[in-house]
Scaffold this active site. Structure first.
Site, PDB file in Angstrom:
ATOM      1  CD  GLN A 255      18.136  72.523  85.771  1.00 28.71           C
ATOM      2  OE1 GLN A 255      19.073  72.699  84.989  1.00 28.71           O
ATOM      3  NE2 GLN A 255      18.332  72.279  87.058  1.00 28.71           N
TER       4      GLN A 255
ATOM      5  CB  SER B 210       6.452  93.587  81.513  1.00 32.73           C
ATOM      6  OG  SER B 210       7.723  93.167  81.063  1.00 32.73           O
TER       7      SER B 210
ATOM      8  CB  THR C 207       9.054  97.938  73.723  1.00 32.36           C
ATOM      9  OG1 THR C 207       9.996  97.612  74.736  1.00 32.36           O
ATOM     10  CG2 THR C 207       9.782  98.586  72.557  1.00 32.36           C
TER      11      THR C 207
END
Length: 338
Positions: A274, A57, A12
């Protein structure tokens, strides 16, 4: 004069609005000072290398990581620092990968990008770019202040292999959940030297071989034997096991048997949590004791991005399994806390 190489991969940050079509298009970064006139006040000798074609990306690959690492290696003696302009979605993966590829790095490699294009009125692109350049140029006693791969975003500098993208909407897109920031940009640039890697004693070495043959098994309550076997029986060389809390899993016999079978076939299984913060502690609870006993490797507090790229890097070196396991659990570039 301080020399900085800007490597534009895409993202961006390098987009401007096309008045004819109203769509975002990449601008030519060779004209970077026309688009960001403030750069002239830095009094740096800037050179720009643009990927052709530039890429989103999401299309980043280990082969492109190797191209970036080789470019830095080839230009290493010509420049004081390197700034990589990169899409934010996989920036943490690229930063982690480069940290392992660039062994004995003694100069700054700063990845940055933006959430809004550089041509927008409220863009974060200009500040991110200008400060990333300042960080890449900063020296102390004639040597680089930041001799490592890092990410600069929204006034904070993070170790690359400790970073995660956690927000897709705010300017504050990145965090380093298990390691302090390296620097902060306020009225002045404040560097936190205690958290920065020391200058290396050996010359730069580049490692380009990656083995991406990795499976990922993320646990959830009610996971089925079919879902687990799809990963453990697949022809991968290693499996990243994303577990609950401090490394815990179900103790169901069928699940343990699946993991044991994979290990018996020579697969490496690495346990990471996690949770965004905290560390795996195998054996702390009964639900991870069996993992420890069968030879599951601890990823400690590594991010998923660092775990993935470290595995790819180590497996690409052709190491014996015992040495591979030893190095997974050892901090190589400050990516984990034992």
């Amino acid at each position: 004069m301080t020399r900085i190489l800007i490597i534009y991969t895409g993202g961006t940050i390098g987009m401007v609005n096309d008045p004819k079509t109203g769509t975002l298009i990449p601008f030519d970064f060779k004209q970077i000072q026309q688009n960001v006139p403030e750069l002239k006040r830095l009094n740096y000798d800037l050179d720009v290398y643009s990927f052709d074609p530039i890429l989103d990306s999401s299309n980043m690959t280990p082969e492109i990581w190797a191209d970036i690492a080789q470019l830095i290696y080839d230009k290493y003696d010509e420049f004081d620092g390197f700034v990589i302009l990169h899409g934010s979605d996989t920036m943490a993966f690229t930063a982690s990968a480069l940290s392992f590829m660039l062994e004995n790095l003694g100069k700054p490699v700063v990845l940055t990008g933006s959430q809004l294009p550089i041509g927008e009125i409220r863009t974060d692109a200009k500040e991110n770019l200008i400060t990333a350049l300042e960080i890449a140029a900063t020296k102390t006693n004639g040597k680089a202040m930041i001799p490592e791969v890092c990410i600069y975003f929204d006034y904070q500098l993070f170790r690359g292999n400790r970073s995660i993208k956690y927000n897709a909407e705010k300017f504050e897109a990145f965090r380093s959940p298990n390691y302090p920031i390296l620097a902060e940009a306020g009225v002045t640039l404040s560097f936190f030297k205690n958290y920065i890697l020391p200058q290396p004693e050996k010359p730069l070495k580049v490692n380009l071989k990656f083995n991406p043959n990795i499976g990922v098994l993320k646990l959830y309550p009610g996971i089925s034997p079919q879902a687990v076997k799809a990963i453990t029986d697949s022809p991968v060389d290693a499996i990243i096991l994303e577990t609950f809390g401090s490394g815990n899993t179900t103790t169901a016999d069928w699940f343990i048997e699946c993991l044991q079978k994979a290990i018996n076939k020579g697969k490496v299984i690495i346990d990471i949590t996690q949770c965004q913060r905290g560390s795996v502690e195998l054996g702390m609870y009964q639900t991870s004791k069996k993992l420890q006993q069968m030879g599951v490797v601890s990823g400690y507090d590594m991010t998923f991005e660092a775990t993935t790229t470290k595995l790819m890097y180590l497996m690409g070196q052709g190491l014996e399994k015992s040495e591979l396991v030893r190095l997974i659990e050892k901090p190589l570039r400050g990516e984990l806390t034992v």
